[in-house]
Write a protein that holds these residues in place. Sequence first.
Motif, PDB file in Angstrom:
ATOM      1  N   VAL A  15       0.811  -1.210   0.000  1.00  0.00           N
ATOM      2  CA  VAL A  15       0.000   0.000   0.000  1.00  0.00           C
ATOM      3  C   VAL A  15       0.853   1.273   0.000  1.00  0.00           C
ATOM      4  N   GLU A  16       2.075   1.228   0.541  1.00  0.00           N
ATOM      5  CA  GLU A  16       2.917   2.422   0.566  1.00  0.00           C
ATOM      6  C   GLU A  16       3.752   2.578  -0.691  1.00  0.00           C
ATOM      7  N   HIS A  17       3.926   1.498  -1.438  1.00  0.00           N
ATOM      8  CA  HIS A  17       4.704   1.554  -2.683  1.00  0.00           C
ATOM      9  C   HIS A  17       4.008   0.662  -3.711  1.00  0.00           C
ATOM     10  N   ALA A  18       3.069   1.221  -4.422  1.00  0.00           N
ATOM     11  CA  ALA A  18       2.280   0.429  -5.371  1.00  0.00           C
ATOM     12  C   ALA A  18       3.185  -0.168  -6.447  1.00  0.00           C
ATOM     13  N   PRO A  19       2.997  -1.438  -6.766  1.00  0.00           N
ATOM     14  CA  PRO A  19       3.760  -2.041  -7.864  1.00  0.00           C
ATOM     15  C   PRO A  19       3.312  -1.457  -9.193  1.00  0.00           C
ATOM     16  N   PRO A  20       4.097  -1.600 -10.249  1.00  0.00           N
ATOM     17  CA  PRO A  20       3.647  -1.131 -11.559  1.00  0.00           C
ATOM     18  C   PRO A  20       2.339  -1.819 -11.939  1.00  0.00           C
ATOM     19  N   PRO A  21       1.392  -1.091 -12.530  1.00  0.00           N
ATOM     20  CA  PRO A  21       0.112  -1.712 -12.865  1.00  0.00           C
ATOM     21  C   PRO A  21       0.225  -2.647 -14.061  1.00  0.00           C
ATOM     22  N   GLU A  22      -0.625  -3.651 -14.051  1.00  0.00           N
ATOM     23  CA  GLU A  22      -0.776  -4.536 -15.196  1.00  0.00           C
ATOM     24  C   GLU A  22      -2.011  -4.096 -15.976  1.00  0.00           C
ATOM     25  N   VAL A  23      -1.920  -4.078 -17.289  1.00  0.00           N
ATOM     26  CA  VAL A  23      -3.054  -3.659 -18.119  1.00  0.00           C
ATOM     27  C   VAL A  23      -3.967  -4.864 -18.345  1.00  0.00           C
ATOM     28  N   VAL A  24      -5.228  -4.724 -17.931  1.00  0.00           N
ATOM     29  CA  VAL A  24      -6.221  -5.779 -18.099  1.00  0.00           C
ATOM     30  C   VAL A  24      -6.974  -5.600 -19.408  1.00  0.00           C
ATOM     31  N   ASP A  25      -7.408  -4.382 -19.682  1.00  0.00           N
ATOM     32  CA  ASP A  25      -8.085  -4.056 -20.937  1.00  0.00           C
ATOM     33  C   ASP A  25      -7.530  -2.716 -21.409  1.00  0.00           C
ATOM     34  N   PRO A  26      -6.806  -2.696 -22.523  1.00  0.00           N
ATOM     35  CA  PRO A  26      -6.138  -1.461 -22.958  1.00  0.00           C
ATOM     36  C   PRO A  26      -7.047  -0.489 -23.687  1.00  0.00           C
ATOM     37  N   ALA A  27      -8.262  -0.886 -24.010  1.00  0.00           N
ATOM     38  CA  ALA A  27      -9.075  -0.048 -24.898  1.00  0.00           C
ATOM     39  C   ALA A  27     -10.547  -0.111 -24.517  1.00  0.00           C
ATOM     40  N   LEU A  28     -10.889   0.483 -23.358  1.00  0.00           N
ATOM     41  CA  LEU A  28     -12.304   0.643 -23.038  1.00  0.00           C
ATOM     42  C   LEU A  28     -12.913   1.668 -23.994  1.00  0.00           C
ATOM     43  N   PRO A  29     -14.178   1.496 -24.387  1.00  0.00           N
ATOM     44  CA  PRO A  29     -14.793   2.445 -25.324  1.00  0.00           C
ATOM     45  C   PRO A  29     -14.688   3.885 -24.834  1.00  0.00           C
ATOM     46  N   PHE A  30     -14.289   4.776 -25.729  1.00  0.00           N
ATOM     47  CA  PHE A  30     -14.103   6.185 -25.379  1.00  0.00           C
ATOM     48  C   PHE A  30     -14.388   7.035 -26.605  1.00  0.00           C
ATOM     49  N   VAL A  46     -24.018   1.061 -22.464  1.00  0.00           N
ATOM     50  CA  VAL A  46     -24.118  -0.362 -22.141  1.00  0.00           C
ATOM     51  C   VAL A  46     -23.407  -0.650 -20.819  1.00  0.00           C
ATOM     52  N   ILE A  47     -23.581  -1.864 -20.322  1.00  0.00           N
ATOM     53  CA  ILE A  47     -22.771  -2.391 -19.236  1.00  0.00           C
ATOM     54  C   ILE A  47     -21.991  -3.572 -19.790  1.00  0.00           C
ATOM     55  N   LEU A  48     -20.663  -3.506 -19.647  1.00  0.00           N
ATOM     56  CA  LEU A  48     -19.784  -4.578 -20.108  1.00  0.00           C
ATOM     57  C   LEU A  48     -19.440  -5.518 -18.968  1.00  0.00           C
ATOM     58  N   ARG A  49     -19.136  -6.754 -19.351  1.00  0.00           N
ATOM     59  CA  ARG A  49     -18.657  -7.749 -18.399  1.00  0.00           C
ATOM     60  C   ARG A  49     -17.453  -8.462 -19.008  1.00  0.00           C
ATOM     61  N   MET A  50     -16.460  -8.791 -18.162  1.00  0.00           N
ATOM     62  CA  MET A  50     -15.289  -9.510 -18.658  1.00  0.00           C
ATOM     63  C   MET A  50     -14.684 -10.333 -17.538  1.00  0.00           C
ATOM     64  N   ASN A  51     -13.834 -11.266 -17.914  1.00  0.00           N
ATOM     65  CA  ASN A  51     -13.087 -12.048 -16.930  1.00  0.00           C
ATOM     66  C   ASN A  51     -12.034 -11.170 -16.255  1.00  0.00           C
ATOM     67  N   PRO A  52     -11.545 -11.556 -15.074  1.00  0.00           N
ATOM     68  CA  PRO A  52     -10.545 -10.738 -14.381  1.00  0.00           C
ATOM     69  C   PRO A  52      -9.258 -10.516 -15.159  1.00  0.00           C
ATOM     70  N   ASP A  53      -8.995 -11.363 -16.171  1.00  0.00           N
ATOM     71  CA  ASP A  53      -7.794 -11.138 -16.990  1.00  0.00           C
ATOM     72  C   ASP A  53      -8.094 -10.334 -18.251  1.00  0.00           C
ATOM     73  N   GLY A  54      -9.326  -9.839 -18.379  1.00  0.00           N
ATOM     74  CA  GLY A  54      -9.709  -9.009 -19.515  1.00  0.00           C
ATOM     75  C   GLY A  54     -10.286  -9.764 -20.687  1.00  0.00           C
ATOM     76  N   THR A  55     -10.269 -11.076 -20.648  1.00  0.00           N
ATOM     77  CA  THR A  55     -10.825 -11.858 -21.750  1.00  0.00           C
ATOM     78  C   THR A  55     -12.339 -11.967 -21.629  1.00  0.00           C
ATOM     79  N   GLY A  56     -12.971 -12.368 -22.726  1.00  0.00           N
ATOM     80  CA  GLY A  56     -14.405 -12.634 -22.708  1.00  0.00           C
ATOM     81  C   GLY A  56     -15.275 -11.409 -22.542  1.00  0.00           C
ATOM     82  N   ARG A  57     -14.821 -10.268 -23.017  1.00  0.00           N
ATOM     83  CA  ARG A  57     -15.625  -9.044 -22.851  1.00  0.00           C
ATOM     84  C   ARG A  57     -16.922  -9.146 -23.628  1.00  0.00           C
ATOM     85  N   GLU A  58     -18.040  -8.792 -22.980  1.00  0.00           N
ATOM     86  CA  GLU A  58     -19.351  -8.884 -23.612  1.00  0.00           C
ATOM     87  C   GLU A  58     -20.281  -7.830 -23.031  1.00  0.00           C
TER      88      GLU A  58
END
Length: 312
Positions: free
Chosen positions: A64-79, A115-127
Amino acid sequence: GTLFVGTRSGGVVYAVRNALGASPTVLRFAEGLTMPNGVALYQGALYVAEQKRLIRYPNAEANVEHAPPPEVVDPALPFKGVLHSWKYLAVGPDNKLYVPIGSPCNVCVEPGFGVILRMNPDGTGREVVASGIRNSVGLTWDPRSKDLWFTDNGRDMLGDDVPPCELNHAPTTGLDFGFPYCHGGTIADPQFGGLGRCSDAVGPVQKLGPHVAPLAVTFYTGRMFPAEYRGQVLIAEHGSWNRSKAAGKTGYRVSLVRLKGDTAVSYEPFIEGWLEGDEVLGRPVDLLVAPDGSLLVSDDQRGVIYRISYKG
């Protein structure tokens, strides 16, 4: 015991240690992000929904005091443009991530949005799990049925008292809640009403006040408040910006929707005090039932989190 807090501006995710204790400590967990509004913990990782992507920080509380580098789960949410581009985030009872994608306009047709999107915790299966939603910034699940419930902000520029904002229920996937052709279940849009019939859309379980801007929604699952509140719905109403002075402001409170099964039987104030006449003293955003049964309420006007407790 650590409370993680997203922000819509400033690019910071905070971590609050000892949040329910006498001396909470606020740490800047992650910085340099873009509208890191939505946060959710899952299996020790902190997931953060930015404006355009979804990331996660492994072993968040241990670092919590030194956050690790983030991992990208989904690089392209609709925008597409800034309006309604901040993202809410939650983990469902199916262990999947849910992210609402607001419409990039007041009212329009824009494929992939509203819409409301749903996906697996690793970013796969987005629907897509639900559509016809103008801008939801709060969703939750009934602890008994595991059904999805969410709020929706009604469109602007139809008048002081039209349309209502909404509390919605999605017992199955694939439902259409009417936007942009229908509002509040019964009001055909003057511009887009020809795209569908209100009778074909899923209407709200409860019509909320016009322009109250409902954000977070949660079922009260704690034991601190009286038993009559257990299993009932609490909503953070951020408050109106677009009603005339003569009509007066609406929202700026936490409201209560009482249910009998899946049917709303009342809609009433639960916690007030953020509006005195025309003076806005705060704007409720998110709700969280704390482990001790108290209710945490975030306020993005004052930049604070309140703890609402009850003593019989």
